[in-house]
Scaffold this active site. Structure first.
Site, PDB file in Angstrom:
ATOM      1  N   ASN A 134       1.764  -2.112   5.134  1.00 17.20           N
ATOM      2  CA  ASN A 134       0.747  -0.720   5.334  1.00 17.20           C
ATOM      3  C   ASN A 134      -0.830  -1.170   5.129  1.00 17.20           C
ATOM      4  OD1 ASN A 134       0.302   2.286   5.989  1.00 17.20           O
ATOM      5  ND2 ASN A 134       0.936   1.510   3.249  1.00 17.20           N
ATOM      6  N   TYR A 187     -12.939  -1.988  11.856  1.00 21.38           N
ATOM      7  CA  TYR A 187     -12.293  -1.756  12.000  1.00 21.38           C
ATOM      8  C   TYR A 187     -10.600  -1.796  13.172  1.00 21.38           C
ATOM      9  CZ  TYR A 187      -7.977   1.363  10.821  1.00 21.38           C
ATOM     10  OH  TYR A 187      -6.959   2.713  10.318  1.00 21.38           O
ATOM     11  N   ALA A 188     -11.411  -1.516  14.329  1.00 18.23           N
ATOM     12  CA  ALA A 188     -11.283  -1.922  15.212  1.00 18.23           C
ATOM     13  C   ALA A 188     -10.424  -3.439  15.501  1.00 18.23           C
ATOM     14  CB  ALA A 188     -11.654  -1.451  16.578  1.00 18.23           C
ATOM     15  N   ALA A 189     -11.514  -4.455  15.581  1.00 13.22           N
ATOM     16  CA  ALA A 189     -10.918  -5.173  15.301  1.00 13.22           C
ATOM     17  C   ALA A 189      -9.832  -5.882  14.523  1.00 13.22           C
ATOM     18  CB  ALA A 189     -12.468  -6.694  15.187  1.00 13.22           C
ATOM     19  N   THR A 198       3.690  -2.563  -3.416  1.00 12.67           N
ATOM     20  CA  THR A 198       2.987  -2.525  -3.200  1.00 12.67           C
ATOM     21  C   THR A 198       1.454  -1.745  -3.561  1.00 12.67           C
ATOM     22  OG1 THR A 198       1.267  -3.173  -1.665  1.00 12.67           O
ATOM     23  CG2 THR A 198       3.208  -5.142  -3.254  1.00 12.67           C
ATOM     24  N   GLY A 235       0.850  -1.452   0.548  1.00 16.75           N
ATOM     25  CA  GLY A 235      -0.061   0.013  -0.216  1.00 16.75           C
ATOM     26  C   GLY A 235       0.725   0.870   0.279  1.00 16.75           C
ATOM     27  N   LYS A 269      -7.142  -3.809  13.536  1.00 18.28           N
ATOM     28  CA  LYS A 269      -5.587  -2.940  14.234  1.00 18.28           C
ATOM     29  C   LYS A 269      -5.305  -4.215  15.582  1.00 18.28           C
ATOM     30  CE  LYS A 269      -5.244  -1.283  11.001  1.00 18.28           C
ATOM     31  NZ  LYS A 269      -4.278  -1.522  10.023  1.00 18.28           N
ATOM     32  N   ARG A 281      -0.277   5.805  -1.594  1.00 18.26           N
ATOM     33  CA  ARG A 281      -0.863   7.023  -0.984  1.00 18.26           C
ATOM     34  C   ARG A 281      -0.975   7.313   0.625  1.00 18.26           C
ATOM     35  NH1 ARG A 281      -6.811   7.117  -3.196  1.00 18.26           N
ATOM     36  NH2 ARG A 281      -6.632   5.180  -2.657  1.00 18.26           N
TER      37      ARG A 281
END
Length: 254
Positions: A96, A161-163, A43, A20, A165, A23
């Site tokens: 990333n 998202y929290a799960a 990538t 990633g 991370k 950007r």
């Protein structure tokens, strides 16, 4: 960016893989590592124009880009093998690549859960599993995963998202134990609210509320996260493993 004088950080001539990297935080990481003299292979998922822009903006650097879907384990394995064949080795992996699909839990679609977990968690597994054999054979190397303040401090509409991370944090600590006997360190960087395209919607919707929770009262910059990754990648951090480094301006838990 100016690289440290000489090779004081131990990175010049090394080979890095960054997922990633076209950007935001990923782009800043690519540029920071390249500024230290690393050959950086990054990538991207679908935005070839953005990827080419990174390369064009750094003509003196050794940077290449490849379209790789990190959710595809075979694609990750092929990418790692191609880089190792061309470069002769791999010294650093920076996981990333990540996505957000925010929504209250009751409004969340199956796709919102699947895409976030497959990209943010399975993608990390896929790339680490693809690169680890090369690091193990060398008996040296580093893996740095991008986590988030959300992995420890929950936010509304971010259960998926929290799960993801939180899983990255646990993965980082477990893999650090697994690879330490082979001389490989594994750490994570957990950004707070950073000025990127990914965070734009949240910043525009609740900007003042977000700032009130940040002790330094400002949004972070991608380069500030990139410097943390650079530190963990450098030989200054050779005695650090299994750690989550927060770059969040002092983000407070309500």
């Amino acid at each position: 960016m100016n690289s440290p004088e000489g090779n004081q950080d131990g990175l010049r001539g090394g080979v890095a893989l960054v997922t990633g990297g076209s950007r935001g935080i990923g782009r800043a990481i690519v540029q920071r590592l390249a500024a230290s003299g690393m050959a950086v292979h990054f990538t991207y998922r679908g935005n070839a124009a953005a990827a080419n822009e990174v390369i064009a903006a750094n003509p003196a650097a050794n940077i290449t880009a490849a379209a790789v879907e990190v959710r595809d384990s075979a694609a990750c394995a092929t990418f790692a093998e191609q880089v190792a064949d061309r470069a002769g080795r791999i010294d650093l992996l920076v996981n990333n690549a990540g996505v957000v699909r925010d929504n209250p839990l009751t409004a969340m679609e199956d796709e919102d859960v699947r895409v976030v977990l497959e990209t943010n968690v399975t993608g990390v597994f896929n790339m680490a599993r693809a690169v680890a054999p090369f690091l193990i054979s060398q008996r040296r190397g580093k893996i740095i995963n991008l986590s988030s303040v959300s992995g420890e401090k929950g936010g509304r509409g971010q259960t998926n998202y929290a799960a993801s991370k939180g899983a990255v944090n646990a993965f980082t600590k477990s893999l650090a134990v697994e690879l330490a006997p082979r001389g490989i360190t594994v750490n994570a960087v957990a950004p707070g609210v950073i000025e990127t395209e990914m965070s734009r919607a949240v910043r525009e919707l609740a900007g003042e509320q977000i700032l009130s929770r940040i002790l330094l009262r400002r949004i972070g910059q991608p380069e500030e996260v990139a410097h943390a990754v650079w530190f963990l990648a450098s030989h200054f951090a050779n005695y650090i493993t299994g750690q989550i480094l927060h770059v969040d301006g002092g983000f407070k838990l309500e």
